[in-house]
Motif scaffolding. Structure first.
Motif, PDB file in Angstrom:
ATOM      1  N   VAL A 193       0.838  -1.201   0.000  1.00 10.07           N
ATOM      2  CA  VAL A 193       0.000   0.000   0.000  1.00 10.07           C
ATOM      3  C   VAL A 193       0.867   1.243   0.000  1.00 10.07           C
ATOM      4  O   VAL A 193       0.581   2.228  -0.693  1.00 10.07           O
ATOM      5  N   LEU A 194       1.947   1.215   0.784  1.00  9.26           N
ATOM      6  CA  LEU A 194       2.880   2.340   0.809  1.00  9.26           C
ATOM      7  C   LEU A 194       3.487   2.577  -0.571  1.00  9.26           C
ATOM      8  O   LEU A 194       3.584   3.726  -1.035  1.00  9.26           O
ATOM      9  N   ALA A 195       3.888   1.496  -1.226  1.00  6.87           N
ATOM     10  CA  ALA A 195       4.425   1.634  -2.582  1.00  6.87           C
ATOM     11  C   ALA A 195       3.382   2.229  -3.523  1.00  6.87           C
ATOM     12  O   ALA A 195       3.706   3.040  -4.404  1.00  6.87           O
ATOM     13  N   ALA A 196       2.122   1.839  -3.323  1.00  4.06           N
ATOM     14  CA  ALA A 196       1.051   2.396  -4.154  1.00  4.06           C
ATOM     15  C   ALA A 196       0.884   3.897  -3.895  1.00  4.06           C
ATOM     16  O   ALA A 196       0.555   4.656  -4.816  1.00  4.06           O
ATOM     17  N   GLU A 197       1.103   4.357  -2.651  1.00  5.65           N
ATOM     18  CA  GLU A 197       1.053   5.789  -2.346  1.00  5.65           C
ATOM     19  C   GLU A 197       2.098   6.544  -3.158  1.00  5.65           C
ATOM     20  O   GLU A 197       1.824   7.606  -3.720  1.00  5.65           O
ATOM     21  N   TYR A 198       3.305   6.011  -3.224  1.00  6.35           N
ATOM     22  CA  TYR A 198       4.352   6.639  -4.023  1.00  6.35           C
ATOM     23  C   TYR A 198       3.957   6.648  -5.502  1.00  6.35           C
ATOM     24  O   TYR A 198       4.144   7.657  -6.201  1.00  6.35           O
ATOM     25  N   LEU A 199       3.418   5.538  -5.982  1.00  3.68           N
ATOM     26  CA  LEU A 199       3.030   5.451  -7.389  1.00  3.68           C
ATOM     27  C   LEU A 199       1.924   6.460  -7.704  1.00  3.68           C
ATOM     28  O   LEU A 199       1.934   7.122  -8.747  1.00  3.68           O
ATOM     29  N   GLY A 200       0.946   6.585  -6.793  1.00 11.14           N
ATOM     30  CA  GLY A 200      -0.126   7.549  -7.003  1.00 11.14           C
ATOM     31  C   GLY A 200       0.387   8.975  -7.061  1.00 11.14           C
ATOM     32  O   GLY A 200      -0.094   9.793  -7.856  1.00 11.14           O
ATOM     33  N   ARG A 201       1.363   9.296  -6.241  1.00  6.95           N
ATOM     34  CA  ARG A 201       1.927  10.646  -6.265  1.00  6.95           C
ATOM     35  C   ARG A 201       2.689  10.913  -7.556  1.00  6.95           C
ATOM     36  O   ARG A 201       2.680  12.024  -8.078  1.00  6.95           O
ATOM     37  N   ILE A 202       3.355   9.891  -8.066  1.00  5.87           N
ATOM     38  CA  ILE A 202       4.034  10.046  -9.364  1.00  5.87           C
ATOM     39  C   ILE A 202       3.008  10.345 -10.452  1.00  5.87           C
ATOM     40  O   ILE A 202       3.201  11.227 -11.297  1.00  5.87           O
ATOM     41  N   PHE A 203       1.886   9.629 -10.431  1.00  6.95           N
ATOM     42  CA  PHE A 203       0.830   9.837 -11.418  1.00  6.95           C
ATOM     43  C   PHE A 203       0.300  11.268 -11.346  1.00  6.95           C
ATOM     44  O   PHE A 203       0.134  11.948 -12.363  1.00  6.95           O
ATOM     45  N   GLU A 204       0.031  11.746 -10.126  1.00  2.00           N
ATOM     46  CA  GLU A 204      -0.515  13.099  -9.983  1.00  2.00           C
ATOM     47  C   GLU A 204       0.508  14.161 -10.339  1.00  2.00           C
ATOM     48  O   GLU A 204       0.161  15.229 -10.848  1.00  2.00           O
TER      49      GLU A 204
END
Length: 361
Positions: free
Chosen positions: A318-329
């Motif tokens: 989930v933490l890795a997904a947080e980083y990925l989501g921030r990259i997307f935004e």
């Protein structure tokens, strides 16, 4: 007056669809010919109708006190209020030309509202503070004194917190403890967003174009000379706090995730440790089975351990997904905020305003 206006800024700024916004007027001078520096106060507001009149009264007294040495402007940013805050801001602007109002199109959050105020501020020294009077305006002269002595950043450090619950005090202590261990650039304990930035430190801050903004950490990253002013933080003068525990948890996560790779590196090391423990456990079971030993009780314990370790592993995903989501935004490059309306004493007709991008030179 209170329809759509443009605020002065320290250099010509291009706003999409509007062209250049003119630079701030030239400094007035003392009798001895020295120009008075411009002080900007940046004040995010959200549903502050109860406390705003008290805040304006105390800030007005402060500006009169500083008038001999400083020109001044006060930027009141309405961050999606649902009460009469914007109407009160416009009323204040009509009665006092030092005040200027900026209304965001919705609630973008305190960090976005601060960014908005910083981008519109024209000051040689820019102080950000809350409207609830927990950041006493009377500290500004002492902050200016530290700036005059050469500091580019002046932090205020709380020595006590009046009116805070035990739970909030403990969660704050936990946050600063974790920050010191997980963040690449730890946050000064008991400091908040009540700070002074010099013109050059503010320009450096505004050159950082993160979509997810934790300004305390960004200011720490700049590395400019920093001074501190200690104070006892009073309780709110009126109204209720807008920071729920959920909002504070989201801000803490923002601090850790945006602080650099240290937090992600820690998660990676813990994941490797968990994988190693799992491997050793299964190897032990295989050895015991090969030696003909009873493994029924051990097997049950191992299954329970695997469930716990698996849960932790999912949390790290989930933490890795947080980083990925921030990259997307970040890649989408949407503006940090949208300005719906401005309130100044000399209006200029404009359409909706997006977050301006500063030009160099």
């Amino acid at each position: 007056m209170d329809s759509h206006g443009l605020l002065s800024r320290p250099s010509d700024v291009a706003v999409p669809g509007l062209g250049n916004i003119p630079s701030a007027p030239a400094s007035h001078a003392h009798g001895d010919g020295e120009a008075r520096p411009l002080l900007s106060l940046v004040v995010p507001c959200r549903n502050e109708q109860e406390v705003l009149p008290l805040f304006v009264e105390r800030v007005s007294c402060l500006l009169k006190e500083l008038d001999a040495d400083y020109r001044s402007e006060v930027l009141l940013i309405d961050d999606g209020s649902t009460d009469a805050t914007w109407a009160l801001i416009c009323e204040v602007v009509r009665s006092d030309g030092h005040f200027r109002g900026i209304k965001l199109s919705r609630n973008f959050g305190q960090q976005a509202a601060l960014t908005c105020g910083y981008e519109f501020a024209a000051g040689d020294a820019v102080v950000s503070l809350d409207a609830d009077l927990q950041d006493p305006p009377e500290l500004v002269p002492e902050m200016l004194a530290r700036w005059r002595e050469g500091a580019d950043v002046v932090l205020t450090v709380r020595t006590s917190r009046t009116g805070e619950t035990w739970a909030k005090l403990q969660t704050a202590r936990l946050f600063y403890w974790l920050s010191a261990r997980l963040c690449s650039y730890p946050i000064r304990a008991e400091s908040g967003d009540f700070r002074l930035l010099s013109r050059r430190s503010l320009d450096a801050l505004l050159s950082l174009r993160e979509q997810h903004r934790y300004i305390r950490g960004m200011v720490q990253w700049l590395g400019f000379r920093t001074a501190e002013v200690a104070y006892d933080r009073p309780g709110r003068a009126a109204g209720r706090t807008k920071y729920s525990y959920r909002a504070m948890a989201a801000l803490a996560l923002e601090a850790f995730v945006t602080s650099g790779r240290s937090f992600l590196g820690l998660a990676g090391r813990l994941t490797a440790l968990i994988a190693g423990l799992c491997l050793l456990g299964w190897m032990g079971l295989l050895v015991a089975w090969g030696l003909g030993l009873s493994v029924e009780g051990v097997l049950g314990s191992a299954v329970g351990l695997l469930i716990v370790l698996g849960t932790v592993s999912v949390l790290f995903q989930v933490l890795a997904a947080e980083y990925l989501g921030r990259i997307f935004e970040q890649v989408r490059q949407r503006p940090v905020y949208i300005v719906e309306e401005l309130c100044v004493q000399q209006p200029v007709a404009v359409q909706n305003l997006a977050s301006p991008q500063r030009q160099q030179g």
